[in-house]
Design a protein around this motif. Structure first.
Motif, mmCIF file in Angstrom:
data_model
loop_
_atom_site.group_PDB
_atom_site.id
_atom_site.type_symbol
_atom_site.label_atom_id
_atom_site.label_comp_id
_atom_site.label_asym_id
_atom_site.label_seq_id
_atom_site.Cartn_x
_atom_site.Cartn_y
_atom_site.Cartn_z
ATOM 1 N N GLU A 54 0.826 -1.210 0.000
ATOM 2 C CA GLU A 54 0.000 0.000 0.000
ATOM 3 C C GLU A 54 0.860 1.260 0.000
ATOM 4 O OE1 GLU A 54 -3.275 0.223 2.676
ATOM 5 O OE2 GLU A 54 -3.830 -1.888 2.420
ATOM 6 N N VAL A 55 1.985 1.215 0.707
ATOM 7 C CA VAL A 55 2.909 2.350 0.696
ATOM 8 C C VAL A 55 3.419 2.588 -0.724
ATOM 9 C CG1 VAL A 55 5.206 3.144 1.439
ATOM 10 C CG2 VAL A 55 3.610 2.175 3.113
ATOM 11 N N GLY A 56 3.810 1.511 -1.383
ATOM 12 C CA GLY A 56 4.297 1.636 -2.749
ATOM 13 C C GLY A 56 3.252 2.218 -3.692
ATOM 14 N N GLU A 57 1.995 1.773 -3.548
ATOM 15 C CA GLU A 57 0.920 2.303 -4.381
ATOM 16 C C GLU A 57 0.740 3.801 -4.143
ATOM 17 O OE1 GLU A 57 -2.532 0.012 -3.509
ATOM 18 O OE2 GLU A 57 -1.693 -1.861 -4.274
ATOM 19 N N ALA A 58 0.799 4.202 -2.866
ATOM 20 C CA ALA A 58 0.631 5.618 -2.533
ATOM 21 C C ALA A 58 1.758 6.465 -3.126
ATOM 22 C CB ALA A 58 0.564 5.791 -1.018
ATOM 23 N N ILE A 59 2.965 5.958 -3.044
ATOM 24 C CA ILE A 59 4.109 6.693 -3.603
ATOM 25 C C ILE A 59 3.923 6.899 -5.103
ATOM 26 C CG2 ILE A 59 6.568 6.483 -4.159
ATOM 27 C CD1 ILE A 59 6.934 5.211 -1.373
ATOM 28 N N ARG A 60 3.521 5.848 -5.794
ATOM 29 C CA ARG A 60 3.351 5.963 -7.243
ATOM 30 C C ARG A 60 2.211 6.926 -7.591
ATOM 31 N NH1 ARG A 60 4.812 0.663 -6.519
ATOM 32 N NH2 ARG A 60 2.678 -0.141 -6.431
ATOM 33 N N GLU A 61 1.127 6.852 -6.836
ATOM 34 C CA GLU A 61 -0.016 7.714 -7.138
ATOM 35 C C GLU A 61 0.238 9.171 -6.753
ATOM 36 O OE1 GLU A 61 -3.840 6.362 -5.874
ATOM 37 O OE2 GLU A 61 -3.481 4.299 -6.564
ATOM 38 N N SER A 62 1.152 9.393 -5.818
ATOM 39 C CA SER A 62 1.410 10.765 -5.360
ATOM 40 C C SER A 62 2.060 11.627 -6.431
ATOM 41 C CB SER A 62 2.317 10.740 -4.122
ATOM 42 O OG SER A 62 3.663 10.432 -4.474
#
Length: 322
Positions: A54-62
């Protein structure tokens, strides 16, 4: 890759994953990044890699450039065999969807017996407690040396987590490799001044987990009663500054040069906690520092996993498990 650890960090541990629906960590990280946090702390142990994903997804979406972020994750207890350390970091990098992390910590100075696909073996008594690999738990310097072998490959700076003075000394004496950082429980009710002094003397950056008192898994929670957020002294200082009690605590810790990784799923609290880099008066700082005695001698550790793992990793006299 960042060269220093930002004082303001955002933690992603969830004390009870059943309370928070999937995606909670991702939303929290997105909120934190929007608020200005650039130091994100996570671990493979958090829901067996799900929080890392989930952290990785957030980083990419940010949309924030990778080089502007400082991402921390941790070697799980089932990867302590030297030959498994590389596997552990590769699992985490794959979960995060990143080529590197900015700091990689040994999560604990003890090892779990590993099951299929590096899962945690549980005791057959139905308690849910992990099976401890006692031999590997005594050989944490060997795990540390295996982690250090990652440095020439350019993987990441290395540190430890939940290490007391005795274990950190042994690590340095036996390997000659000084950790970049030590992430430990630290807050006004458990300031750990001696450990802080030791780390500063050895050039080890302290990162405070549970800086606001902490919500831990029930199996390892020790303190009963209200934490520092409810302390009347801290509340009175907060009123004087027009701040929240959380902001005062975080300002007090960062004023010592301690990195902090508060965690929350509440967007307003995430945004509010980012406002922490302001000065307290000398008198206010002394008031907070003396809440549990001049050297913190009356402080109470909240993270107490003795009954969960069967020995005390924080014993400063005997390097347990003996």
């Amino acid at each position: 890759m960042s060269n220093s650890i930002p004082l303001r960090g955002f933690g992603t541990f969830q004390a009870d994953s059943s309370v928070y629906p999937p995606g909670t960590a991702k939303k929290g990280v997105l909120t934190a990044l929007k608020a200005g946090y650039r130091h994100i702390d996570t671990a493979y142990a958090y829901s067996s890699g799900e929080i890392e994903r989930e952290v990785g997804e957030a980083i990419r979406e940010s949309g924030i450039p990778r080089e502007d972020l400082f991402v921390v994750t941790k070697l799980h207890n089932t990867f302590h065999a030297p030959e498994d350390v590389q596997v552990g970091i590769d699992f985490s990098l794959r979960n995060l969807g990143l080529d590197y992390v900015d700091l990689y910590l040994m999560h604990n100075p003890y090892a779990y017996a590993k099951g299929p696909d590096f899962s945690t073996l549980r005791r057959p008594d139905g308690s849910g407690k992990p099976v401890i690999d006692l031999e590997l738990s005594r050989k944490y310097p060997e795990t540390w040396k295996a982690m250090a072998a990652l440095i020439p490959a350019g993987k990441t700076p290395l540190g430890v987590s939940n290490f007391n003075i005795l274990k950190t000394k042994r690590l340095i004496e036996e390997t000659g490799i000084v950790p970049t950082a030590n992430q430990v429980e630290m807050n006004p009710y458990f300031p750990q001044f001696e450990l802080l002094d030791f780390c500063k003397a050895n050039g080890i950056q302290v990162i405070a987990h549970c800086p606001l008192g902490g919500a831990l898994s029930p199996s390892v929670t020790n303190r009963e009663g209200p934490g520092p957020l409810e302390d009347p002294v801290i509340k009175s200082i907060a009123i004087a500054h027009g701040k929240t009690a959380a902001q005062i605590i975080l300002a007090w810790l960062t004023g010592w040069g301690i990195c902090v990784v508060p965690k929350s799923a509440d967007p307003m609290r995430i945004e509010s906690n980012f406002d922490m880099l302001f000065p307290l008066s000398k008198e206010e700082g002394a008031q907070i520092a003396n809440l549990v005695g001049p050297r913190g001698e009356l402080g109470m550790r909240n993270l107490d996993n003795r009954h969960h793992i069967g020995f005390d990793i924080f014993d400063e006299h005997v390097d347990q498990p003996a």
